[in-house]
Write a protein that holds these residues in place. Structure first.
Motif, PDB file in Angstrom:
ATOM      1  N   CYS A  32       0.812  -1.205   0.000  1.00 57.40           N
ATOM      2  CA  CYS A  32       0.000   0.000   0.000  1.00 57.40           C
ATOM      3  C   CYS A  32       0.847   1.258   0.000  1.00 57.40           C
ATOM      4  O   CYS A  32       0.385   2.329  -0.319  1.00 57.40           O
ATOM      5  CB  CYS A  32      -0.923   0.022   1.222  1.00 57.40           C
ATOM      6  SG  CYS A  32      -1.972  -1.421   1.333  1.00 57.40           S
ATOM      7  N   ASN A  39      -3.233   7.497   2.276  1.00 59.39           N
ATOM      8  CA  ASN A  39      -3.637   6.964   0.969  1.00 59.39           C
ATOM      9  C   ASN A  39      -4.887   7.560   0.264  1.00 59.39           C
ATOM     10  O   ASN A  39      -5.623   8.205   0.923  1.00 59.39           O
ATOM     11  CB  ASN A  39      -3.808   5.468   1.061  1.00 59.39           C
ATOM     12  CG  ASN A  39      -2.666   4.756   0.464  1.00 59.39           C
ATOM     13  OD1 ASN A  39      -1.675   5.343   0.152  1.00 59.39           O
ATOM     14  ND2 ASN A  39      -2.809   3.508   0.288  1.00 59.39           N
ATOM     15  N   TYR A  40      -5.610   7.076  -1.514  1.00 60.10           N
ATOM     16  CA  TYR A  40      -6.883   7.621  -2.149  1.00 60.10           C
ATOM     17  C   TYR A  40      -7.282   7.196  -3.580  1.00 60.10           C
ATOM     18  O   TYR A  40      -6.559   6.457  -4.162  1.00 60.10           O
ATOM     19  CB  TYR A  40      -6.757   9.108  -2.087  1.00 60.10           C
ATOM     20  CG  TYR A  40      -7.944  10.028  -2.176  1.00 60.10           C
ATOM     21  CD1 TYR A  40      -8.452  10.481  -3.392  1.00 60.10           C
ATOM     22  CD2 TYR A  40      -8.511  10.470  -1.033  1.00 60.10           C
ATOM     23  CE1 TYR A  40      -9.467  11.386  -3.429  1.00 60.10           C
ATOM     24  CE2 TYR A  40      -9.532  11.374  -1.079  1.00 60.10           C
ATOM     25  CZ  TYR A  40      -9.999  11.819  -2.272  1.00 60.10           C
ATOM     26  OH  TYR A  40     -10.973  12.732  -2.291  1.00 60.10           O
ATOM     27  N   PRO A  41      -8.373   7.541  -4.348  1.00 56.63           N
ATOM     28  CA  PRO A  41      -9.035   6.771  -5.392  1.00 56.63           C
ATOM     29  C   PRO A  41      -8.997   7.200  -6.858  1.00 56.63           C
ATOM     30  O   PRO A  41      -8.500   8.225  -7.195  1.00 56.63           O
ATOM     31  CB  PRO A  41     -10.475   6.775  -4.934  1.00 56.63           C
ATOM     32  CG  PRO A  41     -10.622   8.049  -4.270  1.00 56.63           C
ATOM     33  CD  PRO A  41      -9.274   8.391  -3.684  1.00 56.63           C
ATOM     34  N   LEU A  82      -4.728  10.025  -2.832  1.00 49.20           N
ATOM     35  CA  LEU A  82      -4.894   8.734  -2.156  1.00 49.20           C
ATOM     36  C   LEU A  82      -5.449   8.931  -0.762  1.00 49.20           C
ATOM     37  O   LEU A  82      -5.023   9.843  -0.050  1.00 49.20           O
ATOM     38  CB  LEU A  82      -3.546   8.016  -2.068  1.00 49.20           C
ATOM     39  CG  LEU A  82      -2.842   7.744  -3.405  1.00 49.20           C
ATOM     40  CD1 LEU A  82      -1.397   7.359  -3.167  1.00 49.20           C
ATOM     41  CD2 LEU A  82      -3.573   6.668  -4.163  1.00 49.20           C
ATOM     42  N   TRP A  84      -6.755   6.764   2.898  1.00 49.12           N
ATOM     43  CA  TRP A  84      -6.696   5.498   3.639  1.00 49.12           C
ATOM     44  C   TRP A  84      -7.492   5.617   4.929  1.00 49.12           C
ATOM     45  O   TRP A  84      -7.125   6.355   5.828  1.00 49.12           O
ATOM     46  CB  TRP A  84      -5.254   5.128   3.937  1.00 49.12           C
ATOM     47  CG  TRP A  84      -5.103   3.798   4.630  1.00 49.12           C
ATOM     48  CD1 TRP A  84      -5.123   3.552   5.972  1.00 49.12           C
ATOM     49  CD2 TRP A  84      -4.919   2.534   4.002  1.00 49.12           C
ATOM     50  NE1 TRP A  84      -4.958   2.219   6.217  1.00 49.12           N
ATOM     51  CE2 TRP A  84      -4.825   1.562   5.024  1.00 49.12           C
ATOM     52  CE3 TRP A  84      -4.815   2.138   2.668  1.00 49.12           C
ATOM     53  CZ2 TRP A  84      -4.637   0.209   4.750  1.00 49.12           C
ATOM     54  CZ3 TRP A  84      -4.620   0.789   2.396  1.00 49.12           C
ATOM     55  CH2 TRP A  84      -4.539  -0.152   3.431  1.00 49.12           C
ATOM     56  N   ARG A  89     -12.292   2.646   3.665  1.00 51.43           N
ATOM     57  CA  ARG A  89     -11.821   3.095   2.346  1.00 51.43           C
ATOM     58  C   ARG A  89     -10.310   2.921   2.312  1.00 51.43           C
ATOM     59  O   ARG A  89      -9.578   3.626   2.997  1.00 51.43           O
ATOM     60  CB  ARG A  89     -12.200   4.550   2.144  1.00 51.43           C
ATOM     61  CG  ARG A  89     -11.791   5.123   0.809  1.00 51.43           C
ATOM     62  CD  ARG A  89     -12.302   6.540   0.700  1.00 51.43           C
ATOM     63  NE  ARG A  89     -11.981   7.149  -0.566  1.00 51.43           N
ATOM     64  CZ  ARG A  89     -12.407   8.351  -0.942  1.00 51.43           C
ATOM     65  NH1 ARG A  89     -13.170   9.047  -0.128  1.00 51.43           N
ATOM     66  NH2 ARG A  89     -12.068   8.837  -2.111  1.00 51.43           N
ATOM     67  N   ASP A  91      -7.366   2.734  -0.374  1.00 49.77           N
ATOM     68  CA  ASP A  91      -6.894   2.903  -1.739  1.00 49.77           C
ATOM     69  C   ASP A  91      -5.377   3.009  -1.704  1.00 49.77           C
ATOM     70  O   ASP A  91      -4.833   3.751  -0.893  1.00 49.77           O
ATOM     71  CB  ASP A  91      -7.478   4.165  -2.359  1.00 49.77           C
ATOM     72  CG  ASP A  91      -8.998   4.206  -2.247  1.00 49.77           C
ATOM     73  OD1 ASP A  91      -9.644   3.164  -2.433  1.00 49.77           O
ATOM     74  OD2 ASP A  91      -9.533   5.287  -1.947  1.00 49.77           O
ATOM     75  N   ARG A 123      -8.494   0.629  -5.628  1.00 51.46           N
ATOM     76  CA  ARG A 123      -9.502   1.287  -4.804  1.00 51.46           C
ATOM     77  C   ARG A 123     -10.372   0.226  -4.157  1.00 51.46           C
ATOM     78  O   ARG A 123     -10.815  -0.712  -4.813  1.00 51.46           O
ATOM     79  CB  ARG A 123     -10.395   2.203  -5.654  1.00 51.46           C
ATOM     80  CG  ARG A 123      -9.655   3.301  -6.385  1.00 51.46           C
ATOM     81  CD  ARG A 123     -10.641   4.225  -7.096  1.00 51.46           C
ATOM     82  NE  ARG A 123     -11.498   3.499  -8.020  1.00 51.46           N
ATOM     83  CZ  ARG A 123     -12.825   3.662  -8.102  1.00 51.46           C
ATOM     84  NH1 ARG A 123     -13.435   4.497  -7.299  1.00 51.46           N
ATOM     85  NH2 ARG A 123     -13.531   2.977  -8.974  1.00 51.46           N
ATOM     86  N   TRP A 124     -10.610   0.393  -2.891  1.00 46.44           N
ATOM     87  CA  TRP A 124     -11.488  -0.529  -2.168  1.00 46.44           C
ATOM     88  C   TRP A 124     -12.307   0.256  -1.159  1.00 46.44           C
ATOM     89  O   TRP A 124     -11.798   1.205  -0.537  1.00 46.44           O
ATOM     90  CB  TRP A 124     -10.667  -1.604  -1.460  1.00 46.44           C
ATOM     91  CG  TRP A 124     -11.513  -2.543  -0.645  1.00 46.44           C
ATOM     92  CD1 TRP A 124     -12.090  -3.699  -1.066  1.00 46.44           C
ATOM     93  CD2 TRP A 124     -11.879  -2.392   0.733  1.00 46.44           C
ATOM     94  NE1 TRP A 124     -12.800  -4.285  -0.039  1.00 46.44           N
ATOM     95  CE2 TRP A 124     -12.679  -3.489   1.074  1.00 46.44           C
ATOM     96  CE3 TRP A 124     -11.612  -1.427   1.700  1.00 46.44           C
ATOM     97  CZ2 TRP A 124     -13.222  -3.657   2.350  1.00 46.44           C
ATOM     98  CZ3 TRP A 124     -12.151  -1.584   2.976  1.00 46.44           C
ATOM     99  CH2 TRP A 124     -12.940  -2.699   3.296  1.00 46.44           C
TER     100      TRP A 124
END
Length: 227
Positions: A32, A39, A40-41, A82, A84, A89, A91, A123-124
């Motif tokens: 990661c 972190n 992001y999407p 990004l 996190w 969420r 990403d 992305r999650w």
């Protein structure tokens, strides 16, 4: 303790579990590359062939961009945001070598790439009912005047080389990236045409060809000869 950039020390992507549901439980945080909670999407699509992306032009069809990340005559940078939030969420960048980074807060950062650089982001997201988003895209930062696809959280956009949605597909691509690394090749240096090939083969339900080191050597020689 993880650094803010670089992927050299990262392990495999944690693709072995067949009951994978959430990055919180099985994703290897070493992939990661956040610092603690950073972190992001982004967004992409699946089940299409990458032949004619939506066309835009850097600097002509997009709003004026901030001068942040540019100095004098430096080329425009592509900025990837990004985020996190563990369990909600998550990403992260699977690979990439940003030339700059700006930390917004303890959960958010922006990484910058110069034209031609490749990066892969995952992305999650989930809610109380389970996973609501799982996607992966491999993209190339563009130069001024290049065409590109608009992508959420990517400013101004990027050339999408590969895009999948749904964890089974994401897990498969992560495994293929792992295989390239195990073969001794840095994914950041892989020929863009191979990522397009991989996307189109996966979209057609076919097995992508392996990325052989000999082919990679030919690509590197070609890349070094270009002006």
């Amino acid at each position: 303790m993880f650094g803010l950039s670089g992927t050299a020390a990262h392990g495999l992507s944690g693709t072995g579990s067949s009951d994978y549901r959430e990055p919180k439980s099985t994703a290897n945080p070493q992939k990661c590359w956040p610092c603690e909670l950073l972190n992001y999407p982004n967004k992409e699509s699946y089940r299409f062939l990458l032949t004619s992306p939506r066309l835009c032009t850097v600097g002509r069809l997009t709003p004026p961009r901030s001068s942040a990340g540019r100095c004098g005559g430096d080329p425009p940078l592509t900025h990837v945001t990004l985020v996190w939030q563990e369990g909600l969420r998550e990403d992260w960048l699977r690979f990439g070598k940003p030339v700059g980074q700006r930390i917004i807060d303890r959960r958010t950062r922006v990484e910058s790439y110069k034209p031609g650089q490749l990066f892969a982001f995952v992305r999650w997201a989930s809610n109380e009912y389970g996973t609501i988003r799982s996607a992966l895209a491999i993209a190339r930062a563009v130069a001024a005047g290049d065409t590109y696809s608009t992508v959420p959280q990517v400013d101004p956009g990027a050339e999408i080389l590969l895009s999948v949605r749904g964890w089974p597909k994401v897990r498969r691509v992560l495994g293929l990236i792992d295989g390239i690394e195990q073969g001794g090749t840095d994914p950041c240096d892989v020929a863009p045409e191979h990522w397009r090939h991989m996307h189109n083969r996966l979209a057609a339900g076919m097995q992508p060809r392996a990325y052989h080191p000999d082919r990679h050597g030919v690509w590197l020689r070609y890349r070094n000869l270009r002006p």
